[in-house]
Write a protein that holds these residues in place. Structure first.
Motif, PDB file in Angstrom:
ATOM      1  N   TYR A  30       0.827  -1.216   0.000  1.00 29.51           N
ATOM      2  CA  TYR A  30       0.000   0.000   0.000  1.00 29.51           C
ATOM      3  C   TYR A  30       0.857   1.261   0.000  1.00 29.51           C
ATOM      4  CZ  TYR A  30       1.070  -0.962   4.867  1.00 29.51           C
ATOM      5  OH  TYR A  30       1.735  -1.275   6.019  1.00 29.51           O
ATOM      6  N   CYS A  31       2.154   1.092   0.233  1.00 23.17           N
ATOM      7  CA  CYS A  31       3.029   2.257   0.435  1.00 23.17           C
ATOM      8  C   CYS A  31       3.940   2.519  -0.756  1.00 23.17           C
ATOM      9  CB  CYS A  31       3.864   2.041   1.687  1.00 23.17           C
ATOM     10  SG  CYS A  31       5.039   3.349   2.066  1.00 23.17           S
ATOM     11  N   GLY A  69       9.770   7.849   8.056  1.00 19.55           N
ATOM     12  CA  GLY A  69      10.446   7.719   6.767  1.00 19.55           C
ATOM     13  C   GLY A  69       9.446   7.324   5.699  1.00 19.55           C
ATOM     14  N   GLY A  70       9.909   6.532   4.788  1.00 26.22           N
ATOM     15  CA  GLY A  70      10.888   5.469   4.755  1.00 26.22           C
ATOM     16  C   GLY A  70      11.059   4.767   6.108  1.00 26.22           C
ATOM     17  N   GLU A  71      12.093   4.010   6.181  1.00 30.66           N
ATOM     18  CA  GLU A  71      12.358   3.309   7.439  1.00 30.66           C
ATOM     19  C   GLU A  71      13.471   4.040   8.196  1.00 30.66           C
ATOM     20  OE1 GLU A  71      11.046   1.263   9.457  1.00 30.66           O
ATOM     21  OE2 GLU A  71      12.833   1.382  10.683  1.00 30.66           O
ATOM     22  N   PRO A  72      13.112   4.716   9.301  1.00 32.05           N
ATOM     23  CA  PRO A  72      14.112   5.555   9.982  1.00 32.05           C
ATOM     24  C   PRO A  72      15.330   4.776  10.462  1.00 32.05           C
ATOM     25  CG  PRO A  72      12.071   5.382  11.274  1.00 32.05           C
ATOM     26  CD  PRO A  72      11.788   4.808   9.929  1.00 32.05           C
ATOM     27  N   THR A  97       8.278   6.098  14.336  1.00 28.76           N
ATOM     28  CA  THR A  97       7.483   5.040  13.714  1.00 28.76           C
ATOM     29  C   THR A  97       8.431   4.189  12.886  1.00 28.76           C
ATOM     30  OG1 THR A  97       5.563   6.489  13.564  1.00 28.76           O
ATOM     31  CG2 THR A  97       5.520   4.526  12.221  1.00 28.76           C
ATOM     32  N   THR A  98       8.429   2.889  13.131  1.00 30.57           N
ATOM     33  CA  THR A  98       9.370   1.992  12.457  1.00 30.57           C
ATOM     34  C   THR A  98       8.650   0.714  12.029  1.00 30.57           C
ATOM     35  OG1 THR A  98      11.307   0.572  12.808  1.00 30.57           O
ATOM     36  CG2 THR A  98      10.099   1.200  14.776  1.00 30.57           C
ATOM     37  N   ASN A  99       9.220   0.064  11.039  1.00 38.10           N
ATOM     38  CA  ASN A  99       8.669  -1.245  10.661  1.00 38.10           C
ATOM     39  C   ASN A  99       9.199  -2.343  11.584  1.00 38.10           C
ATOM     40  OD1 ASN A  99      11.234  -2.067   9.739  1.00 38.10           O
ATOM     41  ND2 ASN A  99      10.779  -1.556   7.607  1.00 38.10           N
ATOM     42  N   ASN A 160       0.804  -0.259  14.637  1.00 43.96           N
ATOM     43  CA  ASN A 160      -0.015   0.354  13.581  1.00 43.96           C
ATOM     44  C   ASN A 160      -0.370  -0.728  12.575  1.00 43.96           C
ATOM     45  OD1 ASN A 160       0.114   3.030  14.416  1.00 43.96           O
ATOM     46  ND2 ASN A 160       1.875   3.523  13.131  1.00 43.96           N
ATOM     47  N   ILE A 189      -5.240   1.890  10.764  1.00 42.42           N
ATOM     48  CA  ILE A 189      -5.144   3.037   9.844  1.00 42.42           C
ATOM     49  C   ILE A 189      -5.870   2.693   8.553  1.00 42.42           C
ATOM     50  CG2 ILE A 189      -3.557   4.615   8.670  1.00 42.42           C
ATOM     51  CD1 ILE A 189      -1.305   3.641  10.415  1.00 42.42           C
ATOM     52  N   GLU A 190      -6.732   3.570   8.110  1.00 46.29           N
ATOM     53  CA  GLU A 190      -7.358   3.357   6.798  1.00 46.29           C
ATOM     54  C   GLU A 190      -6.336   3.620   5.703  1.00 46.29           C
ATOM     55  OE1 GLU A 190     -11.988   4.586   7.759  1.00 46.29           O
ATOM     56  OE2 GLU A 190     -10.657   6.076   6.878  1.00 46.29           O
ATOM     57  N   GLU A 191      -6.386   2.790   4.686  1.00 43.72           N
ATOM     58  CA  GLU A 191      -5.442   2.954   3.571  1.00 43.72           C
ATOM     59  C   GLU A 191      -5.712   4.280   2.855  1.00 43.72           C
ATOM     60  OE1 GLU A 191      -5.698  -0.161   0.681  1.00 43.72           O
ATOM     61  OE2 GLU A 191      -3.947   0.554  -0.419  1.00 43.72           O
ATOM     62  N   MET A 192      -4.639   5.030   2.649  1.00 46.15           N
ATOM     63  CA  MET A 192      -4.796   6.340   2.006  1.00 46.15           C
ATOM     64  C   MET A 192      -4.285   6.298   0.564  1.00 46.15           C
ATOM     65  SD  MET A 192      -3.568   8.852   5.038  1.00 46.15           S
ATOM     66  CE  MET A 192      -2.547   7.738   5.955  1.00 46.15           C
ATOM     67  N   MET A 325       3.709   7.426   0.340  1.00 46.75           N
ATOM     68  CA  MET A 325       3.774   7.655   1.784  1.00 46.75           C
ATOM     69  C   MET A 325       5.231   7.707   2.261  1.00 46.75           C
ATOM     70  SD  MET A 325       1.671   8.232   4.166  1.00 46.75           S
ATOM     71  CE  MET A 325       1.184   7.971   5.857  1.00 46.75           C
ATOM     72  N   ASN A 326       6.116   6.937   1.654  1.00 48.77           N
ATOM     73  CA  ASN A 326       7.505   6.959   2.124  1.00 48.77           C
ATOM     74  C   ASN A 326       8.154   8.318   1.836  1.00 48.77           C
ATOM     75  OD1 ASN A 326       7.711   6.325  -0.770  1.00 48.77           O
ATOM     76  ND2 ASN A 326       9.889   6.060  -0.373  1.00 48.77           N
TER      77      ASN A 326
HETATM   78  N1  SAM Z   1       8.674   2.503   7.723  1.00 51.63           N
HETATM   79  C1  SAM Z   1       8.023   2.888   8.939  1.00 51.63           C
HETATM   80  C2  SAM Z   1       6.805   2.034   9.195  1.00 51.63           C
HETATM   81  O1  SAM Z   1       6.337   1.350   8.287  1.00 51.63           O
HETATM   82  O2  SAM Z   1       6.309   2.088  10.330  1.00 51.63           O
HETATM   83  C3  SAM Z   1       7.666   4.348   9.006  1.00 51.63           C
HETATM   84  C4  SAM Z   1       7.137   5.000   7.763  1.00 51.63           C
HETATM   85  S1  SAM Z   1       5.574   4.394   7.207  1.00 51.63           S
HETATM   86  C5  SAM Z   1       5.312   5.389   5.769  1.00 51.63           C
HETATM   87  C6  SAM Z   1       4.493   5.035   8.459  1.00 51.63           C
HETATM   88  C7  SAM Z   1       3.118   4.430   8.526  1.00 51.63           C
HETATM   89  O3  SAM Z   1       2.417   4.767   7.349  1.00 51.63           O
HETATM   90  C8  SAM Z   1       3.101   2.918   8.635  1.00 51.63           C
HETATM   91  O4  SAM Z   1       2.359   2.543   9.778  1.00 51.63           O
HETATM   92  C9  SAM Z   1       2.422   2.474   7.374  1.00 51.63           C
HETATM   93  O5  SAM Z   1       1.638   1.334   7.596  1.00 51.63           O
HETATM   94  C10 SAM Z   1       1.592   3.673   7.002  1.00 51.63           C
HETATM   95  N2  SAM Z   1       1.273   3.787   5.583  1.00 51.63           N
HETATM   96  C11 SAM Z   1       2.101   3.741   4.518  1.00 51.63           C
HETATM   97  N3  SAM Z   1       1.428   3.923   3.369  1.00 51.63           N
HETATM   98  C12 SAM Z   1       0.124   4.085   3.705  1.00 51.63           C
HETATM   99  C13 SAM Z   1      -1.079   4.317   2.975  1.00 51.63           C
HETATM  100  N4  SAM Z   1      -1.088   4.418   1.645  1.00 51.63           N
HETATM  101  N5  SAM Z   1      -2.224   4.427   3.680  1.00 51.63           N
HETATM  102  C14 SAM Z   1      -2.223   4.343   5.031  1.00 51.63           C
HETATM  103  N6  SAM Z   1      -1.137   4.132   5.769  1.00 51.63           N
HETATM  104  C15 SAM Z   1       0.023   4.001   5.126  1.00 51.63           C
END
Ligand code: SAM
Ligand code: SF4
Length: 330
Positions: A30-31, A69-72, A97-99, A160, A189-192, A325-326
């Motif tokens: 989704y990102c 980030g990205g992945e901080p 926020t991290t993966n 998340n 979180i709803e997908e954006m 989103m990244n």
């Molecule tokens: N890489 C880290 C992570 O995944 O937690 C931090 C950056 S990531 C962009 C931050 C959050 O945005 C994550 O929880 C991810 O699930 C969410 N995210 C990314 N793309 C998205 C989208 N299109 N809609 C909703 N949430 C999104």
């Protein structure tokens, strides 16, 4: 110099999300698209520049910074930045926020460097599916990262989860039960619609948080929580658990009225709103005036009136926002 960041609608900006990289070791469906082009190094702010932006924003009244980030955690020397920001007078909370993929080794050093809280993204507890959603990630690494964060003494760790219909919506209760067992908070979180993605049509996978909430409510009574984390989530409690369940609903519940946030991308673009392109370039004054903060301060203050009243997301149309989103700094 506090309380100078007031926008044209009287909202005070006290919370900034700083993106420290556009790169990532995952490629969540989704990102990102599967094959991403990342920014050339020259366009990316150095850690010293990111610190300077953070310091100036705190001097202007910002109380909370989230690194994202990205992945901080794949940014080299991220611990240096955490330590420097954590030491800023006036900053009340430094979060990330991290993966979770690198937390196993980094959780304790992050805690020692002064990070206050941590959010970890987790969309599935099924290893095969986790790998499909992240394309490159391994569930076992993230679970080890969550344990390491708990052992390092982080409090109120929040998971998340982005829920997608037909992909992981059958895991809503599994994720809630995991959060309860581990005494973690969990936000859905709803997908954006940020960026063009290849793997699914967002309109097919969109599931409203109201539906997610109703599915949980069939198992656990959800009582609205009165405490506010300063973020966009609405929280609920369960009578028999410490865990809170949150819903971040950019589509169905618009959180713009109380928006206290701005973002800074890793290119130094101050984004006034998640769902709009209104922005100001901070990199130019940063680089042109390395010894004088005033041009940077003026650029930030002059940008505040650009903050729009609200955002609109429309799933029927191709994305109005072409950045991923990244790039946005989630
Ligand atoms: N890489 C880290 C992570 O995944 O937690 C931090 C950056 S990531 C962009 C931050 C959050 O945005 C994550 O929880 C991810 O699930 C969410 N995210 C990314 N793309 C998205 C989208 N299109 N809609 C909703 N949430 C999104
Ligand atoms: Fe990477 Fe986070 Fe985007 Fe997943 S959501 S691809 S982990 S930046």
């Amino acid at each position: 110099m506090s309380a100078r960041l007031i926008d044209g609608f009287g909202r005070e900006v006290t919370y900034v999300r700083l993106s420290v990289t556009d790169r990532c070791d995952f490629r969540c469906v989704y990102c990102m698209s599967e094959d991403m082009t990342f920014l050339p190094r020259q366009q990316v702010l150095s850690l010293e520049e990111i610190y300077r932006v953070g310091r100036v924003l705190v001097e202007l009244g910002v109380k909370k910074i989230r690194l994202t980030g990205g992945e901080p955690l794949i940014r080299q020397n991220i611990l240096w930045l955490v330590e420097k920001l954590a030491a800023l007078d006036g900053l009340q909370e430094l979060t990330m926020t991290t993966n979770g993929s690198r937390l196993k080794t980094l959780a304790q050093p992050l805690k020692d460097a002064g990070l206050n809280r941590i959010n970890i993204s987790l969309d599935s507890l099924n290893a095969t599916r986790f790998h499909e959603i992240t394309r490159t990630g391994h569930l076992s690494d993230v679970l080890a990262g969550i344990s390491a964060a708990q052992q390092a003494g982080f409090q109120r760790i929040k998971l998340n989860s982005v829920i997608m219909r037909h992909r992981n919506d059958d895991e809503i209760l599994t994720l809630v039960n995991f959060a309860r067992q581990q005494q973690l908070d969990l936000a859905f979180i709803e997908e954006m619609p940020l960026g063009n993605i290849s793997e699914h049509q967002r309109i097919d996978t969109y599931i409203s948080n109201e539906e997610v909430r109703q599915r949980i409510a069939q198992e656990y009574a959800l009582l609205p929580a009165t405490d506010n984390t300063g973020g966009p989530a609405r929280y609920y409690r369960m009578s028999d658990s410490q865990s809170r369940i949150g819903f971040i609903s950019p589509h169905s519940h618009n959180f713009c009225d109380s928006c206290n946030r701005v973002r800074v991308t890793v290119e130094g673009r101050l984004l006034l709103c998640l769902g709009n392109e209104h922005s100001a370039d901070l990199r130019a004054p940063l680089r042109a005036h390395s010894e004088n903060d005033q041009p940077l301060i003026d650029t930030i203050i002059n940008a505040l009136p650009l903050k729009p009243e609200r955002h609109y997301f429309d799933l029927d149309e191709s994305p109005q926002i072409v950045r991923f989103m990244n790039m946005t700094g989630g």
